[in-house]
Enzyme design. Sequence first.
Site, PDB file in Angstrom:
ATOM      1  CB  CYS A  96      -1.001  -0.043   1.146  1.00  0.00           C
ATOM      2  SG  CYS A  96      -2.393   1.069   0.864  1.00  0.00           S
ATOM      3  NE  ARG A 129      -8.866   5.854   2.707  1.00  0.00           N
ATOM      4  CZ  ARG A 129      -7.601   6.192   2.525  1.00  0.00           C
ATOM      5  NH1 ARG A 129      -7.277   7.409   2.123  1.00  0.00           N
ATOM      6  NH2 ARG A 129      -6.646   5.328   2.748  1.00  0.00           N
ATOM      7  CG  HIS A 193      -3.180  -2.998   4.124  1.00  0.00           C
ATOM      8  ND1 HIS A 193      -2.010  -2.500   4.615  1.00  0.00           N
ATOM      9  CD2 HIS A 193      -3.784  -1.973   3.489  1.00  0.00           C
ATOM     10  CE1 HIS A 193      -1.921  -1.224   4.303  1.00  0.00           C
ATOM     11  NE2 HIS A 193      -2.973  -0.873   3.609  1.00  0.00           N
TER      12      HIS A 193
HETATM   13  N1  GLN Z   1      -1.827   6.848   2.064  1.00  0.00           N
HETATM   14  C1  GLN Z   1      -2.045   5.946   1.012  1.00  0.00           C
HETATM   15  C2  GLN Z   1      -3.428   6.034   0.373  1.00  0.00           C
HETATM   16  O1  GLN Z   1      -4.430   6.225   1.043  1.00  0.00           O
HETATM   17  C3  GLN Z   1      -1.759   4.565   1.527  1.00  0.00           C
HETATM   18  C4  GLN Z   1      -2.656   4.135   2.643  1.00  0.00           C
HETATM   19  C5  GLN Z   1      -2.326   2.761   3.151  1.00  0.00           C
HETATM   20  O2  GLN Z   1      -1.165   2.352   3.252  1.00  0.00           O
HETATM   21  N2  GLN Z   1      -3.358   2.034   3.531  1.00  0.00           N
HETATM   22  O3  GLN Z   1      -3.521   5.909  -0.823  1.00  0.00           O
END
Ligand code: GLN
Length: 247
Positions: A96, A129, A193
């Site tokens: 990520c 998101r 993740h």
């Molecule tokens: N900050 C990054 C995004 O939101 C990665 C987030 C994360 O590692 N979950 O795209």
Amino acid sequence: MSGKSVRIAHLYPELLNLYGDSGNIITLAKRLEWRGLIPEIAEVSIDDTPSFKEVDLVFIGGGSDREQRIVCEKLLAQKAELAAYVADGGVLLAVCGGYQLLGHSYLMGDEKVEGLGLVDFYTDRGDPRLIGNIAIESDLSPQPIVGYENHGGRTHLGAGVRPLGRVLFGHGNDGTTGYEGCWQDNVVGTYIHGPLLPKNPGVADALLSAALERRYGDGTLEPLDDSVELAANQVMADRLLSGEEKE
Ligand code: GLN
């Protein structure tokens, strides 16, 4: 094989540790120990200057934009050494936020932040998101790779870059192309993740095998009893692929 070790550098665990990413290190260590191999794990903190000369496997987890920025500045200072490690076949797993750092750039708010440029891609942002469970199919693993994603970033691979896999459920790199992650030489970047390595033992072993092959010229791994891991993988894959869980 006994007596052989794999030297693992876990970069910045105090900053990049979302959704159980650190569990990937436990999985790597256990899968080595169960085979009589020795995990040598170095936690590299933000005050340390990492060296990649005596390392077999590098892991970078995910983090918030703010933490990612701190790490990025630090790693840019080591860019040449990390690029040399990768060019030499060094194994690198990045999740990520860590994955986004491997490309040319990513967006923090409206600001374009320079990345390490190790793999030809860039990351911009989108709304909403991309959040939820994910399953992909990949040549890296005999089973679907399952886990969890939560990112605002949208990653766009260059034409010559192989994705890690094809999305079966969830969003992946940008929610539209159907591709997830990147896999170039021994570098694997992914938005997956959480239980990435615990629930996907094929991925863990592919990385360990590549690290052993590079160090000792023999990447053979003794098989393990993965019945528990594979049952966990299957429960999640079945749930996502049967339509029981809605995207
Ligand atoms: N900050 C990054 C995004 O939101 C990665 C987030 C994360 O590692 N979950 O795209």
